[in-house]
Enzyme design. Structure first.
Site, PDB file in Angstrom:
ATOM      1  N   ASN A  86      51.430  38.281  37.356  1.00  0.00           N
ATOM      2  CA  ASN A  86      51.359  37.774  35.984  1.00  0.00           C
ATOM      3  C   ASN A  86      52.312  38.605  35.129  1.00  0.00           C
ATOM      4  O   ASN A  86      52.309  39.841  35.224  1.00  0.00           O
ATOM      5  CB  ASN A  86      49.930  37.894  35.451  1.00  0.00           C
ATOM      6  CG  ASN A  86      48.977  36.954  36.155  1.00  0.00           C
ATOM      7  OD1 ASN A  86      49.357  35.854  36.545  1.00  0.00           O
ATOM      8  ND2 ASN A  86      47.737  37.379  36.333  1.00  0.00           N
ATOM      9  N   HIS A  99      51.844  44.922  38.630  1.00  0.00           N
ATOM     10  CA  HIS A  99      51.017  44.898  39.840  1.00  0.00           C
ATOM     11  C   HIS A  99      51.145  43.546  40.521  1.00  0.00           C
ATOM     12  O   HIS A  99      51.319  42.524  39.866  1.00  0.00           O
ATOM     13  CB  HIS A  99      49.546  45.196  39.510  1.00  0.00           C
ATOM     14  CG  HIS A  99      49.001  44.374  38.393  1.00  0.00           C
ATOM     15  ND1 HIS A  99      49.264  44.666  37.064  1.00  0.00           N
ATOM     16  CD2 HIS A  99      48.241  43.253  38.400  1.00  0.00           C
ATOM     17  CE1 HIS A  99      48.675  43.758  36.307  1.00  0.00           C
ATOM     18  NE2 HIS A  99      48.056  42.879  37.079  1.00  0.00           N
TER      19      HIS A  99
HETATM   20  P1  5GP Z   1      46.604  40.822  35.174  1.00  0.00           P
HETATM   21  O1  5GP Z   1      45.874  39.762  34.407  1.00  0.00           O
HETATM   22  O2  5GP Z   1      47.145  41.904  34.276  1.00  0.00           O
HETATM   23  O3  5GP Z   1      47.606  40.268  36.128  1.00  0.00           O
HETATM   24  O4  5GP Z   1      45.507  41.441  36.122  1.00  0.00           O
HETATM   25  C1  5GP Z   1      44.808  42.603  35.849  1.00  0.00           C
HETATM   26  C2  5GP Z   1      43.753  42.707  36.919  1.00  0.00           C
HETATM   27  O5  5GP Z   1      43.266  44.035  36.903  1.00  0.00           O
HETATM   28  C3  5GP Z   1      42.550  41.784  36.673  1.00  0.00           C
HETATM   29  O6  5GP Z   1      42.392  40.932  37.807  1.00  0.00           O
HETATM   30  C4  5GP Z   1      41.388  42.753  36.488  1.00  0.00           C
HETATM   31  O7  5GP Z   1      40.186  42.293  37.069  1.00  0.00           O
HETATM   32  C5  5GP Z   1      41.893  44.024  37.154  1.00  0.00           C
HETATM   33  N1  5GP Z   1      41.364  45.249  36.596  1.00  0.00           N
HETATM   34  C6  5GP Z   1      41.315  45.567  35.267  1.00  0.00           C
HETATM   35  N2  5GP Z   1      40.775  46.794  35.102  1.00  0.00           N
HETATM   36  C7  5GP Z   1      40.491  47.263  36.352  1.00  0.00           C
HETATM   37  C8  5GP Z   1      39.920  48.482  36.834  1.00  0.00           C
HETATM   38  O8  5GP Z   1      39.570  49.383  36.079  1.00  0.00           O
HETATM   39  N3  5GP Z   1      39.800  48.620  38.166  1.00  0.00           N
HETATM   40  C9  5GP Z   1      40.185  47.627  39.041  1.00  0.00           C
HETATM   41  N4  5GP Z   1      40.005  47.866  40.345  1.00  0.00           N
HETATM   42  N5  5GP Z   1      40.726  46.458  38.623  1.00  0.00           N
HETATM   43  C10 5GP Z   1      40.866  46.287  37.292  1.00  0.00           C
END
Ligand code: 5GP
Ligand code: ZN
Length: 112
Positions: A86, A99
């Protein structure tokens, strides 16, 4: 390291994660809110905000994230998987430290 960044803190072991891989450049851990039976994140330790922020000096690191996906997916027992990055608010990014999501474990993932 960026002060308030949750993934920098995970990379520095300041907050816990369900880690599945780590080396000097990269860490991988299970997503805290999984969207598939297996859902993990492959994260460079270097704080890069998003794919938009990447430059040619990051080419090898980006390639490393992609090449780790099949290796780690296999270790997680996945025969196939889906990857996602994303990018930016409009791309659904919530954590502004780049990520690679890896999803799998369903018989067949639905089409997006
Ligand atoms: P994005 O929407 O930025 O692509 O995805 C962020 C991802 O990070 C989400 O799927 C969310 O669940 C995950 N995430 C957010 N905070 C944490 C955390 O503290 N630990 C872990 N393991 N995942 C997290
Ligand atoms: Zn960060």
């Amino acid at each position: 390291m960026s002060g308030d960044c949750i993934f920098c803190k995970i990379a520095n072991a300041q907050i816990p994660s369900k880690k599945i891989y780590e080396d000097e450049e990269v860490i991988a851990f299970h997503d805290i809110h999984p969207n598939a039976p297996v859902h993990f994140l492959i994260v460079p330790k270097l704080h890069i905000e998003s794919l938009i922020s990447c430059e040619s000096q990051h080419q090898a690191l980006l390639g490393k994230l992609l090449l780790l996906a099949p290796k780690l997916a296999k270790e997680q027992g996945l025969a196939g998987f889906r990857t996602m990055i994303n990018t930016g608010h409009d791309g659904g990014q919530e954590v502004f430290h780049i990520h690679l999501h890896v999803f799998g474990g369903s018989a067949k993932l639905p089409k997006t």
